[in-house]
Write an enzyme that holds these catalytic residues in place. Structure first.
Site, PDB file in Angstrom:
ATOM      1  N   GLU A 126       0.794  -1.146   0.026  1.00  0.00           N
ATOM      2  CA  GLU A 126       0.040   0.068   0.106  1.00  0.00           C
ATOM      3  C   GLU A 126       0.661   1.305  -0.102  1.00  0.00           C
ATOM      4  O   GLU A 126       0.610   2.321  -0.719  1.00  0.00           O
ATOM      5  CB  GLU A 126      -0.960  -0.040   0.999  1.00  0.00           C
ATOM      6  CG  GLU A 126      -1.731   1.280   1.405  1.00  0.00           C
ATOM      7  CD  GLU A 126      -2.704   1.385   2.732  1.00  0.00           C
ATOM      8  OE1 GLU A 126      -3.209   2.362   2.940  1.00  0.00           O
ATOM      9  OE2 GLU A 126      -2.666   0.169   3.164  1.00  0.00           O
ATOM     10  N   ASP A 127       1.969   1.165   0.798  1.00  0.00           N
ATOM     11  CA  ASP A 127       2.508   2.577   1.061  1.00  0.00           C
ATOM     12  C   ASP A 127       3.999   2.613   0.478  1.00  0.00           C
ATOM     13  O   ASP A 127       4.824   3.347   0.498  1.00  0.00           O
ATOM     14  CB  ASP A 127       2.730   2.807   2.414  1.00  0.00           C
ATOM     15  CG  ASP A 127       1.287   2.974   3.162  1.00  0.00           C
ATOM     16  OD1 ASP A 127       0.481   3.532   2.462  1.00  0.00           O
ATOM     17  OD2 ASP A 127       1.410   2.535   4.327  1.00  0.00           O
TER      18      ASP A 127
END
Length: 721
Positions: free
Chosen positions: A76-77
């Site tokens: 996600e990051d």
């Protein structure tokens, strides 16, 4: 931060066979890809997945779960991809990480829709592997521990509310009460900090007044049990601030009125000893009536097992006591995490607990809701309903145990057994007595469902049920039923359209034009017609290009069955809110509704909607079919246009010229007599029914007032029927 070797040592301490190389590889990889990222408090971002992994080591979870925790934010990051995770750590770890990952690329306008979509994905992932949920809960716990570093109050409140509504109940559902309590406490501090501070101050005051009261009571309970030969470990604690606050709210009492803010746990070696300890305590101290619950005999759905009782204990204090074995105590604190450990070690569930898969029944029920929900928001709403914490335990006539949320009704019971049983429910026998479907079930009730093949769910059932499973099943049935009505009405409209060209309706012809009509099926065409999204001209043009009916009139469909001719604005839509565009309607001849009356619609398959006044006696015949009712209302700001018929009953003197005098009064007030019928006649009076064309209820009322002022009119009232 936890050092690399420290994390490995923690895992190896309870799992000597753990894959040390994989743990080291995950630690280094996560630290590398998160790089220079920082959190809101200024710490390196890598500290977050590391703390999440640390929380899970306290629960003694397997190495795969710890590796997932270290990697849970990488997709996600960071620039990491699913394929890269799969190649480095294997498909199992990649699937777990993907399950925890949020749908960060959702382009949704609504924050609530995004939340619902994330939760749907989480549910699907954890249904395949419950460890996804364990990592997610540990992730949320660390985020709540650092919530105060977020600057925006609105964002803090949104996260706290989501925690209270979704993640704390989820933790409770899998039996992780310790984690649930901590999540609730952090959320409570953000959502109602003043109340929490006030409760903490009062607890501190009581602690100062009573000295070391909890320790003294614990020692006394242990001595009481030891004197009867029962070896036990007794501990006590104050109830948490949020638990106290919730009880104050539920019972509508003040803090001073609470008498059981202390809870004590008695832990023994074996299950039979639990009941021996209960007997000793009840023999030694006065029991508080109505506070006894045996969750060993009837475990909660999350496999929580314990005996709960309340007594007037040592030093005349009203206290709550929980009695359980060591294994039950561990499951009570760590829930499914403890169960997972036992399964990993020897595959045996301790103390004869629930068989494998039983504690996940609620998860299967949530998946049923997921299948039946029309949209993410509805799914989220029904899921919250399904995660109630307070329960009642009821029995079927065969003795099967059904656990339901507090406030559940026989309908909830029926749907919990089987959706088909719920749909066909007409009544219920509770403990042998026939009761209404609205009856609230109590612990120990035996419920027998009375069913009928001709019964179908009613829209009113939504307000009777408590569980999300029941509500979602009812909504799905009603959606399908409404579609069937649309299809029937749309087909009738298509038949009329084909007849205007002198042709018979064939679904094969419609099927060949689906791409032109931009519809997926013939049924979708019928639905579009009945909803006014597709006109009959567009349908005919797609199937028979260039052909025109003899008199198409306006291009829009106006399927008014037995509707009165409009004197003005015939091209405008009917001034009624709540109708489906294009649906055929007509006004009921039994009550003659007028603009200004409260109205409802009754759906008749193939004929459309009949508009009735709300007080029409004919509606009584539809009382058992509420699914056919539609809430309607007149457009109050619509311009005057169509004339409506209002019916009056008049009694006039039986003299020459009286009838012309009555007609004159009506004409002077801009009314027009459409029909007149004599209903009774005597030597002195004549009774008649008169239909008058008027604009609205106010217009008819004005005419009635004028007639009452005429000396020839003995009485006049608006008539029904």
């Amino acid at each position: 931060m936890i050092r690399q070797y420290e994390l490995v040592e923690r895992v190896k301490a309870y799992d000597p066979a753990a894959d040390e190389a994989m743990l080291n590889r995950a630690y280094v990889y996560s630290m590398k890809v998160h790089g220079a990222q920082v959190r809101a408090n200024g710490d390196p971002y890598f500290s977050h997945p590391l703390e999440v992994a640390g929380i899970l080591t306290d629960m003694k979870l397997d190495a795969a779960t710890i590796v997932t925790a270290l990697l849970h934010d990488t997709i996600e990051d960071t620039v990491a991809t699913y394929e890269e995770i799969e190649s480095l750590f294997g498909p199992k770890i990649a699937t777990l990480v993907d399950g925890v990952t949020k749908l960060s690329k959702l382009e949704q306008a609504s924050e609530r829709t995004k939340q619902a979509e994330n939760f749907r994905k989480l549910l699907i992932a954890m249904s395949n592997d419950i460890r996804v949920l364990l990592v997610k809960l540990a992730d949320r716990l660390h985020n709540m521990r650092t919530l105060h570093f977020i600057e925006k109050p609105d964002k803090r409140r949104r996260i706290a509310l989501e925690t209270m509504e979704i993640y704390a109940p989820l933790a409770e559902r899998i039996g992780m009460h310790q984690l649930k309590d901590e999540l609730e406490d952090f959320a409570f501090a953000e959502l109602n900090g003043e109340a929490r501070t006030s409760i903490i101050r009062r607890l501190s005051f009581l602690r100062d007044q009573g000295g070391d009261l909890i320790t003294r009571i614990s020692d006394q309970l242990a001595r009481t049990l030891a004197n009867q030969g029962i070896d036990s470990w007794v501990s006590g604690r104050e109830k948490r601030p949020y638990s106290i606050w919730r009880k104050m709210e539920q019972k509508n009492i003040s803090f001073e009125q609470l008498s059981d803010i202390m809870a004590f746990r008695v832990v023994v070696d074996q299950m039979p000893t639990c009941y021996q300890a209960l007997g000793v305590l009840h023999a030694s101290y006065s029991m508080v009536p109505g506070r006894f619950k045996d969750y060993i005999s009837t475990p909660k759905r999350n496999n929580y097992r314990s005996i709960h009782t309340a007594v007037i204990g040592p030093e005349k204090q009203k206290i709550e006591i929980q009695i359980r074995t060591r294994e039950m105590h561990e499951v009570a604190d760590f829930g499914v995490a403890a169960h997972w450990r036992y399964k990993q070690s020897n595959g045996i569930v301790p103390d004869g607990g629930a068989p494998e898969g039983t504690q996940y029944r609620w998860l299967r029920e949530l998946l049923e809701i997921l299948e039946q929900a029309a949209n993410p928001e509805e799914f989220l709403e029904n899921t919250k309903l399904e995660m109630f914490t307070d329960q009642v335990f009821c029995f079927s006539p065969k003795g099967d145990l059904i656990a339901l949320p507090r406030g559940a009704t026989p309908l909830d019971f029926a749907y919990a057994v089987h959706t088909g049983l719920g749909h066909s429910t007409v009544g219920a026998k509770i403990n042998g007595r026939l009761q209404t479907l609205r009856t609230e079930l109590k612990n120990g009730d035996q419920v027998e469902i009375v069913r009928s093949k001709g019964q179908t769910p009613s829209p009113s059932w939504e307000h009777i049920v408590t569980t999300g499973k029941a509500r979602s099943a009812i909504r799905r049935f009603l959606r399908n039923q409404q579609r069937d009505q649309y299809i029937s009405l749309g087909k009738a409209m298509a038949v009329r359209a084909f007849q205007s060209l002198g042709r018979d309706l064939t679904e094969k012809a419609i099927d060949g034009a689906l791409s032109k009509l931009k519809q997926r099926s013939v049924e979708d065409v019928y639905v579009a017609l009945s909803q006014g999204l597709l006109t009959d001209r567009a349908l005919l043009e797609a199937i028979f290009p260039g052909e025109r009916p003899e008199d198409t009139g306006d291009a829009r469909v106006l399927p008014i069955a037995r509707g009165r001719l409009k004197r003005k604005r015939a091209e405008n839509a009917l001034p009624i809110r709540g109708l489906i565009p294009g649906m055929a309607i007509h006004y009921a001849g039994c009550c003659h509704p007028l603009p200004g009356d409260r109205i409802v619609g009754i759906v008749t398959t193939g004929k459309g909607v009949t508009v009735h006044a709300i007080d029409c006696k004919t509606l009584e015949s539809f009382a058992d079919a509420p699914e056919r009712w539609i809430d309607l209302a007149w457009e109050l700001d619509a311009e005057p246009g169509e004339l409506h018929v209002g019916r009056i009953s008049a009694v006039v003197t039986n003299e020459p010229g009286t009838l012309s005098q009555l007609a004159s009064v009506i004409a002077k007030n801009r009314g027009n007599i459409a029909n007149l019928k004599f209903t009774d006649r005597s030597s002195e009076y004549v009774e008649m029914m008169v239909d008058i064309e008027v604009r609205d209820l106010k217009h008819l009322t004005h005419i009635l007032a004028a007639l009452r002022a005429d000396p020839a009119v003995s009485s006049v009232e608006r008539a029904r029927g």
